[in-house]
Design a protein around this motif. Structure first.
Motif, PDB file in Angstrom:
ATOM      1  N   ILE A  21      42.322 -19.548   9.754  1.00 22.59           N
ATOM      2  CA  ILE A  21      43.175 -20.071  10.763  1.00 22.59           C
ATOM      3  C   ILE A  21      43.309 -21.564  10.394  1.00 22.59           C
ATOM      4  CG2 ILE A  21      43.539 -20.372  13.151  1.00 22.59           C
ATOM      5  CD1 ILE A  21      41.982 -17.654  13.685  1.00 22.59           C
TER       6      ILE A  21
ATOM      7  N   PHE B 179      37.495 -23.317  14.667  1.00 21.75           N
ATOM      8  CA  PHE B 179      37.967 -22.228  15.197  1.00 21.75           C
ATOM      9  C   PHE B 179      36.783 -21.258  15.271  1.00 21.75           C
ATOM     10  CE2 PHE B 179      42.125 -23.867  13.607  1.00 21.75           C
ATOM     11  CZ  PHE B 179      42.661 -23.737  14.836  1.00 21.75           C
ATOM     12  N   GLU B 180      36.760 -20.139  16.112  1.00 18.55           N
ATOM     13  CA  GLU B 180      35.450 -19.172  16.144  1.00 18.55           C
ATOM     14  C   GLU B 180      35.269 -18.546  14.975  1.00 18.55           C
ATOM     15  OE1 GLU B 180      38.218 -19.502  18.452  1.00 18.55           O
ATOM     16  OE2 GLU B 180      36.828 -20.808  19.307  1.00 18.55           O
TER      17      GLU B 180
ATOM     18  N   ALA C 242      46.451 -20.929  21.957  1.00 18.83           N
ATOM     19  CA  ALA C 242      45.314 -20.069  22.075  1.00 18.83           C
ATOM     20  C   ALA C 242      45.122 -18.887  20.988  1.00 18.83           C
ATOM     21  CB  ALA C 242      45.185 -19.661  23.415  1.00 18.83           C
ATOM     22  N   GLY C 243      44.044 -18.607  20.683  1.00 20.88           N
ATOM     23  CA  GLY C 243      43.702 -17.455  19.785  1.00 20.88           C
ATOM     24  C   GLY C 243      43.498 -16.086  20.542  1.00 20.88           C
TER      25      GLY C 243
ATOM     26  N   TYR D 102      34.604 -14.366  17.850  1.00 28.10           N
ATOM     27  CA  TYR D 102      35.801 -13.826  18.481  1.00 28.10           C
ATOM     28  C   TYR D 102      35.471 -12.567  18.987  1.00 28.10           C
ATOM     29  CZ  TYR D 102      39.116 -17.048  16.326  1.00 28.10           C
ATOM     30  OH  TYR D 102      39.932 -18.277  16.153  1.00 28.10           O
TER      31      TYR D 102
ATOM     32  N   VAL E 270      41.512 -17.437  23.557  1.00 28.28           N
ATOM     33  CA  VAL E 270      40.393 -18.293  23.615  1.00 28.28           C
ATOM     34  C   VAL E 270      40.909 -19.645  22.981  1.00 28.28           C
ATOM     35  CG1 VAL E 270      39.765 -17.514  21.419  1.00 28.28           C
ATOM     36  CG2 VAL E 270      38.166 -18.911  22.559  1.00 28.28           C
ATOM     37  N   GLY E 271      40.709 -20.681  23.687  1.00 28.75           N
ATOM     38  CA  GLY E 271      41.214 -21.960  23.344  1.00 28.75           C
ATOM     39  C   GLY E 271      40.419 -23.031  23.764  1.00 28.75           C
TER      40      GLY E 271
ATOM     41  N   THR F 232      49.020 -18.303  19.446  1.00 33.08           N
ATOM     42  CA  THR F 232      49.278 -18.943  18.102  1.00 33.08           C
ATOM     43  C   THR F 232      48.548 -18.273  16.585  1.00 33.08           C
ATOM     44  OG1 THR F 232      47.552 -20.486  18.348  1.00 33.08           O
ATOM     45  CG2 THR F 232      49.825 -20.910  19.104  1.00 33.08           C
ATOM     46  N   ASP F 233      47.439 -17.345  16.947  1.00 32.09           N
ATOM     47  CA  ASP F 233      46.573 -16.737  15.990  1.00 32.09           C
ATOM     48  C   ASP F 233      45.998 -15.556  16.843  1.00 32.09           C
ATOM     49  OD1 ASP F 233      45.412 -19.471  16.760  1.00 32.09           O
ATOM     50  OD2 ASP F 233      43.943 -17.783  16.658  1.00 32.09           O
TER      51      ASP F 233
HETATM   52  N1  HPA Z   1      40.532 -20.524  18.963  1.00 32.22           N
HETATM   53  C1  HPA Z   1      40.450 -21.583  19.956  1.00 32.22           C
HETATM   54  N2  HPA Z   1      41.247 -22.392  19.965  1.00 32.22           N
HETATM   55  C2  HPA Z   1      42.514 -22.027  19.434  1.00 32.22           C
HETATM   56  C3  HPA Z   1      43.068 -20.832  18.731  1.00 32.22           C
HETATM   57  C4  HPA Z   1      41.645 -20.045  18.327  1.00 32.22           C
HETATM   58  O1  HPA Z   1      41.786 -19.313  17.673  1.00 32.22           O
HETATM   59  N3  HPA Z   1      43.998 -20.959  18.454  1.00 32.22           N
HETATM   60  C5  HPA Z   1      44.667 -22.225  18.985  1.00 32.22           C
HETATM   61  N4  HPA Z   1      43.726 -22.848  19.818  1.00 32.22           N
END
Ligand code: HPA
Length: 273
Positions: free
Chosen positions: A246, A193-194, A115-116, A199, A210-211, A235-236
């Motif tokens: 990302i 990604f957002e 997830a972010g 975000y 968020v994921g 993960t970010d």
């Molecule tokens: N956003 C949404 N899903 C994700 C992200 C993210 O930054 N990183 C890993 N899965």
């Protein structure tokens, strides 16, 4: 009987014809988090492609097998690779394997995801136990005719993630010096990604991460009476304003680095449920 129940029973019967063990703990491994599968003493491995009515995963980093075996001495069923809404599956397909697990006798479901982070106190590589979630940016998998054989039309969601399991996981983390957050996961459809504004939005509505997964599975599991525990690997960091490009590769790499902590947590938790 409804078509869904017929399919669930056919799938369950197929699996039971192949697999002679039972388990009470089910595990779903998220993006880049498939290595937990390597510490499992696998007794049976069934590729999703061989399982009737199972969708087939298309994403890099998803193994696509249902594993039966032992994790630290506990019998488990593991989905190595999950199905995401953004791959084009209907929400009912995304949660189909969760319902199969229910029919196989699984009582407790452990979920992991990448997830972010949008909580500024988080950093890449951190783990966050899901205390709660926001599902409004994705599609509820219970929409449509309710399957009474599985659960009620209007399920309570006051405790989607079982507090007893959260307490046990916190104790395991403490005993093993693993720093771990508790927070809110917001589900989005992906696959993008957002944007910066998105975000910011998910942060403002009360999210910590968020994921693109987990929440539909949690809803289906709670609907059919399973206990759920879920962990995100950050993960970010979505809220960095500059140079915040990302990539999926970055997500997989960060997930890999955090895997040993997650494996330990799931192994110890499976012993206690
Ligand atoms: N956003 C949404 N899903 C994700 C992200 C993210 O930054 N990183 C890993 N899965």
């Amino acid at each position: 009987m409804s078509e869904l129940m017929t399919q669930l029973q056919e799938t369950t019967a197929y699996i039971q014809s192949k697999v002679k063990t039972t388990a009470k703990v089910g595990i779903v491994l998220g993006s880049g988090l498939g290595n937990l599968a390597e510490v499992i003493k696998v007794e049976y491995a069934i590729p999703y492609t061989e399982i009737p009515h199972f969708p087939v995963s298309t994403v890099k980093g998803h193994g696509g097998k249902l594993l039966f075996g032992e994790l630290g001495g506990t019998k488990v069923v593991v989905m190595s690779g999950r199905f995401h809404f953004y791959e084009g599956y209907e929400p009912a397909q995304v949660v189909f394997p969760v319902r199969v697990m229910k029919l196989l006798g699984i009582e407790t479901l452990l979920l992991s995801n990448a997830a972010g982070g949008v909580n500024p106190n988080y950093k890449v590589g951190d783990l966050m136990i899901l205390k709660d979630h926001i599902s409004f940016f994705t599609i509820n998998p219970l929409m449509g005719k309710n399957e009474e054989a599985l659960g009620t039309r209007f399920p309570d969601m006051s405790e989607p993630y079982n507090q007893g399991l959260i307490d046990k996981a916190m104790a395991i983390a403490k005993a093993n010096d693993i720093q771990i957050h508790q927070g809110v996961y917001t589900a989005v459809t992906g696959p993008t990604f957002e944007t910066h504004a998105e975000y910011r939005l998910v942060k403002i509505v009360g999210s910590d991460v968020v994921g693109m997964s987990t929440v539909q599975e949690t809803i289906a599991a709670v609907h059919c009476g399973m206990k759920v525990f879920a962990v995100s690997v950050v993960t970010d960091m979505g809220i960095r304003e500059e140079n915040n490009v990302i990539t999926h590769e970055e997500v997989l790499q960060a997930a890999k680095a955090a895997e040993p902590k997650l494996t330990l947590l799931f192994t110890e938790l499976a012993k206690l449920v």
